[in-house]
Motif scaffolding. Structure first.
Motif, PDB file in Angstrom:
ATOM      1  N   LYS A   8       0.831  -1.214   0.008  1.00  0.00           N
ATOM      2  CA  LYS A   8       0.074  -0.004   0.068  1.00  0.00           C
ATOM      3  C   LYS A   8       0.772   1.284  -0.016  1.00  0.00           C
ATOM      4  O   LYS A   8       0.454   2.273  -0.378  1.00  0.00           O
ATOM      5  CB  LYS A   8      -0.899  -0.105   1.249  1.00  0.00           C
ATOM      6  CG  LYS A   8      -1.853  -0.920   1.271  1.00  0.00           C
ATOM      7  CD  LYS A   8      -2.606  -1.040   2.775  1.00  0.00           C
ATOM      8  CE  LYS A   8      -3.358  -2.520   2.937  1.00  0.00           C
ATOM      9  NZ  LYS A   8      -3.584  -2.481   4.440  1.00  0.00           N
ATOM     10  N   LEU A   9       2.162   1.165   0.680  1.00  0.00           N
ATOM     11  CA  LEU A   9       2.833   2.529   0.876  1.00  0.00           C
ATOM     12  C   LEU A   9       4.428   1.892   0.444  1.00  0.00           C
ATOM     13  O   LEU A   9       4.836   0.925   0.976  1.00  0.00           O
ATOM     14  CB  LEU A   9       2.758   2.804   2.077  1.00  0.00           C
ATOM     15  CG  LEU A   9       3.651   3.737   2.680  1.00  0.00           C
ATOM     16  CD1 LEU A   9       3.502   5.051   2.029  1.00  0.00           C
ATOM     17  CD2 LEU A   9       3.538   3.877   4.259  1.00  0.00           C
ATOM     18  N   VAL A  10       5.064   2.766  -0.403  1.00  0.00           N
ATOM     19  CA  VAL A  10       6.344   2.816  -0.422  1.00  0.00           C
ATOM     20  C   VAL A  10       7.353   3.951   0.005  1.00  0.00           C
ATOM     21  O   VAL A  10       6.908   4.998  -0.265  1.00  0.00           O
ATOM     22  CB  VAL A  10       6.594   2.726  -2.173  1.00  0.00           C
ATOM     23  CG1 VAL A  10       8.317   2.530  -2.365  1.00  0.00           C
ATOM     24  CG2 VAL A  10       6.178   1.524  -2.887  1.00  0.00           C
ATOM     25  N   ILE A  11       8.276   3.829   0.854  1.00  0.00           N
ATOM     26  CA  ILE A  11       8.931   4.679   1.266  1.00  0.00           C
ATOM     27  C   ILE A  11      10.374   4.619   0.918  1.00  0.00           C
ATOM     28  O   ILE A  11      11.075   3.799   1.171  1.00  0.00           O
ATOM     29  CB  ILE A  11       9.007   4.893   2.835  1.00  0.00           C
ATOM     30  CG1 ILE A  11       7.526   4.715   3.291  1.00  0.00           C
ATOM     31  CG2 ILE A  11       9.763   5.892   3.538  1.00  0.00           C
ATOM     32  CD1 ILE A  11       7.558   4.584   5.026  1.00  0.00           C
ATOM     33  N   GLN A  12      10.830   5.583   0.015  1.00  0.00           N
ATOM     34  CA  GLN A  12      12.242   5.495  -0.769  1.00  0.00           C
ATOM     35  C   GLN A  12      13.217   5.996   0.084  1.00  0.00           C
ATOM     36  O   GLN A  12      13.431   7.186   0.176  1.00  0.00           O
ATOM     37  CB  GLN A  12      12.012   6.177  -2.129  1.00  0.00           C
ATOM     38  CG  GLN A  12      10.776   5.802  -3.010  1.00  0.00           C
ATOM     39  CD  GLN A  12      11.129   6.686  -4.492  1.00  0.00           C
ATOM     40  OE1 GLN A  12      11.613   7.658  -4.556  1.00  0.00           O
ATOM     41  NE2 GLN A  12      10.429   5.955  -5.485  1.00  0.00           N
ATOM     42  N   GLY A  13      13.662   4.865   0.680  1.00  0.00           N
ATOM     43  CA  GLY A  13      14.957   5.161   1.652  1.00  0.00           C
ATOM     44  C   GLY A  13      16.295   5.515   0.475  1.00  0.00           C
ATOM     45  O   GLY A  13      16.975   6.374   0.837  1.00  0.00           O
ATOM     46  N   ALA A  14      16.398   4.778  -0.721  1.00  0.00           N
ATOM     47  CA  ALA A  14      17.284   4.916  -1.497  1.00  0.00           C
ATOM     48  C   ALA A  14      17.294   6.068  -2.391  1.00  0.00           C
ATOM     49  O   ALA A  14      16.332   6.400  -2.578  1.00  0.00           O
ATOM     50  CB  ALA A  14      17.661   3.485  -2.471  1.00  0.00           C
ATOM     51  N   ASN A  15      18.237   6.388  -3.064  1.00  0.00           N
ATOM     52  CA  ASN A  15      17.889   7.705  -4.264  1.00  0.00           C
ATOM     53  C   ASN A  15      17.435   6.909  -5.607  1.00  0.00           C
ATOM     54  O   ASN A  15      18.124   5.850  -6.019  1.00  0.00           O
ATOM     55  CB  ASN A  15      19.487   8.332  -4.448  1.00  0.00           C
ATOM     56  CG  ASN A  15      19.553   9.018  -2.949  1.00  0.00           C
ATOM     57  OD1 ASN A  15      18.662   9.792  -2.766  1.00  0.00           O
ATOM     58  ND2 ASN A  15      20.873   9.057  -2.677  1.00  0.00           N
TER      59      ASN A  15
END
Ligand SMILES: NC(=O)c1ccc[n+]([C@@H]2O[C@H](COP(=O)([O-])OP(=O)(O)OC[C@H]3O[C@@H](n4cnc5c(N)ncnc54)[C@H](O)[C@@H]3O)[C@@H](O)[C@H]2O)c1
Length: 377
Positions: free
Chosen positions: A269-276
């Motif tokens: 449901k949710l993606v949190i982009q830690g990487a660039n």
């Protein structure tokens, strides 16, 4: 080689500098992209094959990240063209030569990046009088050790979960990449009640639907072992992390891991982009169309640079964490409220927020200082 003036647009770059020093063998590139909000802050990458274009793109990303985080810093980036695995003595020679060469480029504040670390920053600071990401003994906040970026990701999760109706207590999440960002994010998220069910490193994927013990996994990784050495769970291929159904999916490794050809495999449901730049633009659009909320990299992973800015201002770790919490919470809320109202992509809203701040700062600058308000208004 591309004509370097082709990079120019209404935001910058302010300066592109190529440095060559015969005695030390130093070859370096510095891009100071935009300084409307203050002196540019951004890391020094050490790699043999970095191009001017790449340094410019990384510097531009810092311009947006620093403005979006409301820091009084513009964006810049530097590269030293060398194998990062040179001896410590040779590295010191290169870093000191770099420091001497940038001493007078006072609107660029260097920090660590791939191939450079806190010792490198200590050498640079001695030569220039400025650098962030310093060793703790000389006033630095070791951001990878304290987990500044991972902490920021957990703040993002706290806010964004409300927007996609996820209860963080019991929420299942996976991390692609178990380095500094991924493991710290896992630690802070499990402290909020979420459950880590999948984790990868370059060797493969570990999966356990009942939960993976983050402390145990961190100890294992600290001993240079793989997630595949964790005893309790299924061992899958590296790419299998994409297929694991979960509430939150956190990329914390490489660029472009989710593309138009594999985005349909995501069940989250949710993606949190830690990487660039872990998703291509097309993949982000497809997620948006499928109602998967994607929090863009330069908003989500700003914890590290916020920590650097606090360190530069003389603050300690406690102030850094309070500032990360405050800034990321405020930014994510504003961005998501706008997304709900406009149905635009979160990244588009985030860029507009950053550009608006740069525009406001530019209004205070003399017209003789390059990128002008009239050009970007
Ligand atoms: N360190 C920071 O504060 C910070 C801040 C902002 C953005 N980032 C970005 O976050 C990402 C991770 O940074 P980090 O400092 O944690 O790096 P790191 O080197 O500590 O960890 C990277 C992890 O990714 C894994 N990995 C490498 N290739 C992989 C692949 N193909 N598939 C799955 N896993 C793979 C490695 O095994 C390792 O576990 C990078 O994109 C970095 O640019 C880091």
């Amino acid at each position: 080689m591309k004509n370097i003036f082709e990079f120019g647009d209404c935001l910058g770059p302010d300066k592109i500098i190529h440095i060559y020093d015969h005695d030390s063998g130093l070859k370096a590139i510095v891009v100071v992209d935009n300084v409307a909000c203050g002196p540019a802050m951004g890391g020094v990458r050490m790699a043999p094959d970095v191009t001017t274009e790449e340094v410019f793109r990384l510097a531009r990303a810092m311009t947006l990240k620093n403005a979006a985080a409301d820091l009084s810093h513009g964006g810049g980036k530097a590269a030293i063209l060398s194998n990062p695995k040179v001896s410590a003595a040779k590295k010191e020679i290169l870093m000191r030569a770099f420091g001497r060469a940038i001493k007078d480029i006072t609107d660029y504040i260097p920090g660590p990046d791939m191939g450079t670390d806190e010792a490198c920053m200590a050498w640079v600071r001695e030569e220039t009088g400025r650098a962030i990401g310093l060793p703790a003994t000389i006033g630095g906040i070791p951001l990878d050790e304290v987990g500044a970026t991972g902490y920021g990701l957990s703040v993002v999760a706290d806010v964004a979960s409300n927007f996609c109706h996820i209860d963080l207590i019991g929420a299942k999440f996976v991390i692609q990449g178990t380095g500094s960002v991924g493991l710290h994010a896992a630690k802070f998220l499990t402290a909020q009640g979420a459950i880590l069910i999948g984790a990868t490193d370059s060797q493969g994927t570990l999966f356990n639907s009942n939960g993976i013990d983050v402390t145990q996994l961190t100890k294992l990784k600290g001993k240079k072992k793989s997630v595949l050495d964790y005893t309790d769970g299924d061992k899958l291929s590296r790419d299998a992390i994409i297929d694991i159904p979960c509430d939150i999916w956190i990329p914390a490794a490489r660029p472009d891991v989710i593309r138009a050809d594999n985005v349909h495999r995501l069940k989250t449901k949710l993606v949190i982009q830690g990487a660039n730049i872990p998703f291509t633009a097309k993949a982000e659009q497809i997620c948006h169309d499928r109602n998967i909320l994607v929090i863009p990299d330069f908003i989500a992973n700003a914890g590290g640079v916020i920590c650097g800015a606090v360190e530069y201002g003389g603050g300690n770790q406690e102030i850094a964490f309070q500032t990360i919490e405050e800034k990321i919470r405020k930014n994510i809320t504003l961005m998501l409220e706008n997304v709900v109202q406009t149905d635009k992509l979160p990244r588009q809203i985030a860029i507009e927020m950053a550009e608006q701040r740069i525009r406001r700062a530019t209004a205070y600058r003399s017209k003789s200082h390059g990128a002008g308000l009239q050009l970007i208004a």
